[in-house]
Write a protein that holds these residues in place. Sequence first.
Motif, mmCIF file in Angstrom:
data_model
loop_
_atom_site.group_PDB
_atom_site.id
_atom_site.type_symbol
_atom_site.label_atom_id
_atom_site.label_comp_id
_atom_site.label_asym_id
_atom_site.label_seq_id
_atom_site.Cartn_x
_atom_site.Cartn_y
_atom_site.Cartn_z
ATOM 1 N N ALA A 1 54.456 8.489 83.804
ATOM 2 C CA ALA A 1 54.618 7.312 82.776
ATOM 3 C C ALA A 1 56.047 6.954 82.210
ATOM 4 O O ALA A 1 57.005 7.614 82.622
ATOM 5 C CB ALA A 1 53.773 7.456 81.515
ATOM 6 N N LYS A 2 56.322 5.834 81.661
ATOM 7 C CA LYS A 2 57.754 5.495 81.175
ATOM 8 C C LYS A 2 57.326 5.521 79.704
ATOM 9 O O LYS A 2 56.340 5.068 79.104
ATOM 10 C CB LYS A 2 57.970 4.051 81.505
ATOM 11 C CG LYS A 2 58.404 3.845 82.983
ATOM 12 C CD LYS A 2 58.891 2.341 83.249
ATOM 13 C CE LYS A 2 59.018 2.366 84.910
ATOM 14 N NZ LYS A 2 59.616 1.214 85.084
ATOM 15 N N LEU A 3 58.441 6.169 78.926
ATOM 16 C CA LEU A 3 58.340 6.229 77.450
ATOM 17 C C LEU A 3 58.978 5.144 77.099
ATOM 18 O O LEU A 3 60.186 4.782 77.166
ATOM 19 C CB LEU A 3 59.067 7.526 77.035
ATOM 20 C CG LEU A 3 59.238 7.943 75.788
ATOM 21 C CD1 LEU A 3 57.864 8.219 75.280
ATOM 22 C CD2 LEU A 3 60.040 9.145 75.485
ATOM 23 N N LYS A 4 58.266 4.420 76.084
ATOM 24 C CA LYS A 4 58.871 3.280 75.332
ATOM 25 C C LYS A 4 59.407 3.757 73.989
ATOM 26 O O LYS A 4 60.881 3.416 73.720
ATOM 27 C CB LYS A 4 57.664 2.361 74.990
ATOM 28 C CG LYS A 4 57.107 1.565 76.158
ATOM 29 C CD LYS A 4 56.120 0.330 75.481
ATOM 30 C CE LYS A 4 56.064 -0.689 76.149
ATOM 31 N NZ LYS A 4 55.129 -1.802 75.756
ATOM 32 N N GLU A 5 58.986 4.699 73.264
ATOM 33 C CA GLU A 5 59.633 5.129 71.918
ATOM 34 C C GLU A 5 58.886 6.410 71.618
ATOM 35 O O GLU A 5 57.974 6.719 71.978
ATOM 36 C CB GLU A 5 59.653 4.130 70.891
ATOM 37 C CG GLU A 5 58.218 3.688 70.660
ATOM 38 C CD GLU A 5 58.005 2.467 69.646
ATOM 39 O OE1 GLU A 5 57.546 2.737 68.451
ATOM 40 O OE2 GLU A 5 58.373 1.591 69.828
ATOM 41 N N SER A 6 59.733 7.126 70.669
ATOM 42 C CA SER A 6 59.303 8.287 70.143
ATOM 43 C C SER A 6 59.492 8.389 68.629
ATOM 44 O O SER A 6 60.713 7.858 68.219
ATOM 45 C CB SER A 6 60.080 9.304 70.791
ATOM 46 O OG SER A 6 59.865 10.552 70.124
ATOM 47 N N ARG A 16 55.011 6.957 72.661
ATOM 48 C CA ARG A 16 54.501 5.466 72.860
ATOM 49 C C ARG A 16 55.045 5.013 74.384
ATOM 50 O O ARG A 16 56.162 5.190 74.549
ATOM 51 C CB ARG A 16 54.769 4.331 71.826
ATOM 52 C CG ARG A 16 53.986 3.130 72.344
ATOM 53 C CD ARG A 16 54.035 2.118 71.002
ATOM 54 N NE ARG A 16 53.657 0.885 71.570
ATOM 55 C CZ ARG A 16 53.918 -0.113 71.280
ATOM 56 N NH1 ARG A 16 54.691 -0.219 70.040
ATOM 57 N NH2 ARG A 16 53.683 -1.333 71.587
#
Length: 66
Positions: free
Chosen positions: A55-60, A66
């Motif tokens: 997956a690609k991480l959008k934010e943390s 997310r």
Amino acid sequence: MFYLSLIEHTLRLPPQLLGLPLSEAIKGELESLLLDKVEFRLVTFRSFVGEIITAKLKESDSNGLR
């Protein structure tokens, strides 16, 4: 894998409602708590043990990823 989940909630009745019939007291508390959304279904995602998800991480943040 996606799962259909059952949600449980412990309902606390205030002492002033204990004089009412139990079904009325519970119904009133549920209606005020859930704002007429008494019935709903929830689909959740739960990976298998050892499953690797790309997956690609959008934010943390403090709430999670997310």
